[in-house]
Design an enzyme around this catalytic site. Structure first.
Site, PDB file in Angstrom:
ATOM      1  N   ASP A 198       0.840  -1.204   0.000  1.00 43.76           N
ATOM      2  CA  ASP A 198       0.000   0.000   0.000  1.00 43.76           C
ATOM      3  C   ASP A 198       0.869   1.246   0.000  1.00 43.76           C
ATOM      4  OD1 ASP A 198      -2.745  -1.006   0.157  1.00 43.76           O
ATOM      5  OD2 ASP A 198      -2.151  -1.816   2.101  1.00 43.76           O
ATOM      6  N   ASP A 243      -9.650  -6.857  -0.702  1.00 43.50           N
ATOM      7  CA  ASP A 243      -8.729  -6.182   0.204  1.00 43.50           C
ATOM      8  C   ASP A 243      -9.515  -5.635   1.389  1.00 43.50           C
ATOM      9  OD1 ASP A 243      -6.757  -4.768   1.468  1.00 43.50           O
ATOM     10  OD2 ASP A 243      -6.325  -3.409  -0.194  1.00 43.50           O
TER      11      ASP A 243
END
Length: 242
Positions: free
Chosen positions: A31, A173
Site C-alpha cells: 500500500d 482487500d
C-alpha cells in the site's frame, strides 16, 4: 491464492518474513498511502525497490494517493512493481492515459473499487484490467468489518468475466476475518489480501503464523492453494515483461 499485505509485517523481520513467504504466497501487496486519500501513511516507491531484491513473487503497488498522476505511477513502475493498482474514483479523468503508460512499460493494470463504487463505473475499460480489486472496507485502516454489499459485486464481476471473456483476476482487500472468509471465498474471488488479522497477528514467528492461518481456512472448509502454486505465479507474471 494469498497476497500478504506488507503493511502488517514486523518491520524488524521483513527480510526473514519475505524469504519465508516467497515459498507460500502468490503475490505481495504494498500500500502506498499519503494521509490525504485515506487517513493513514504507509510506504513509498523506495520500499518496493528495496523488497524487490529479496522478493521472488510478483509485487502489487496499491496507490491510495490523492491526485494520483503519471509521476507516482512511473515511480512505482521504476521501483519494480509488477501490478499497478489504481483507485477508480481517483483516476477516472485520465484513466486511458494511465492505462497506456502502464501497458507500454510492460506492467499489469490493477483497478480498485471502494465499497460504494459500482462495477459499472469502470465498464468502459474492464476489458483491459488485469487485476480487479474490491475493497471490503473503507480504505486506510485495518480491522474493519466487511461491507456486505461487496460480496454481490464480486459475484457480479465473476459472472461478467465469464460472459464477456474478460481476463482479470478478482481480489479482495480488507474485511477478511474468521466470520467472513467462508462467504468471501465462495463469492468468486481469486486472490485474498491478508494482513495482521489472518496472518501476521497470529504469531510472532511467520512459520507458525502461516500454519495458524491455514488452520483457520481449513476450519471453514477452505484449502489454500498448494499443489499448483508455481503455475499460479507463472500466470500472475504472464505478459508482465512481454
Amino acid at each position: 491464492m494469498i497476497a500478504p499485505s506488507l503493511m502488517g509485517m514486523d518491520v524488524l523481520e521483513i527480510k526473514k518474513q519475505i524469504e519465508f513467504l516467497n515459498q507460500k504466497a502468490a503475490m505481495y501487496h504494498v500500500d502506498i498511502l499519503d494521509w490525504h486519500y485515506a487517513k493513514n501513511l504507509c510506504f513509498s516507491p523506495d520500499f518496493i525497490f528495496q523488497i524487490k531484491t529479496v522478493a521472488d513473487i510478483p509485487i502489487e503497488a496499491h496507490l491510495m494517493v490523492e491526485g494520483t498522476d503519471e509521476g507516482i505511477i512511473n515511480a512505482v513502475i521504476e521501483a519494480g512493481a509488477d501490478y499497478i493498482s489504481l483507485q477508480a474514483d481517483e483516476v477516472s479523468k485520465n484513466i486511458f492515459r494511465y492505462i497506456d503508460m502502464i501497458k507500454q512499460k510492460g506492467r499489469k493494470l490493477g483497478v480498485v473499487l471502494n465499497p460504494s463504487v459500482p462495477l459499472q463505473y469502470i465498464e468502459s475499460y474492464l476489458d483491459q484490467v488485469d487485476l480487479l480489486t474490491f475493497m471490503g472496507v473503507t480504505p486506510g485502516f485495518a480491522g474493519q468489518k466487511l461491507s456486505e454489499c461487496v460480496l454481490n459485486k464480486i459475484a457480479e464481476a465473476k459472472e461478467l468475466r465469464d460472459s464477456k471473456g474478460y481476463h482479470y483476476q478478482i481480489e479482495i482487500d480488507g474485511g477478511c476475518h474468521m466470520d467472513s472468509i467462508e462467504r468471501i471465498c465462495k463469492s468468486g474471488i481469486d486472490v485474498m489480501i491478508v494482513g495482521k488479522t489472518l496472518l501476521f497477528g497470529q504469531d510472532e514467528d511467520i512459520c507458525r503464523a502461516w500454519d495458524k492461518m491455514e488452520q483457520i481456512f481449513e476450519s471453514v472448509g477452505m484449502a489454500l492453494e498448494r499443489e499448483n502454486l508455481q503455475g499460479v505465479r507463472t500466470n500472475l507474471y504472464k505478459n508482465v515483461s512481454d
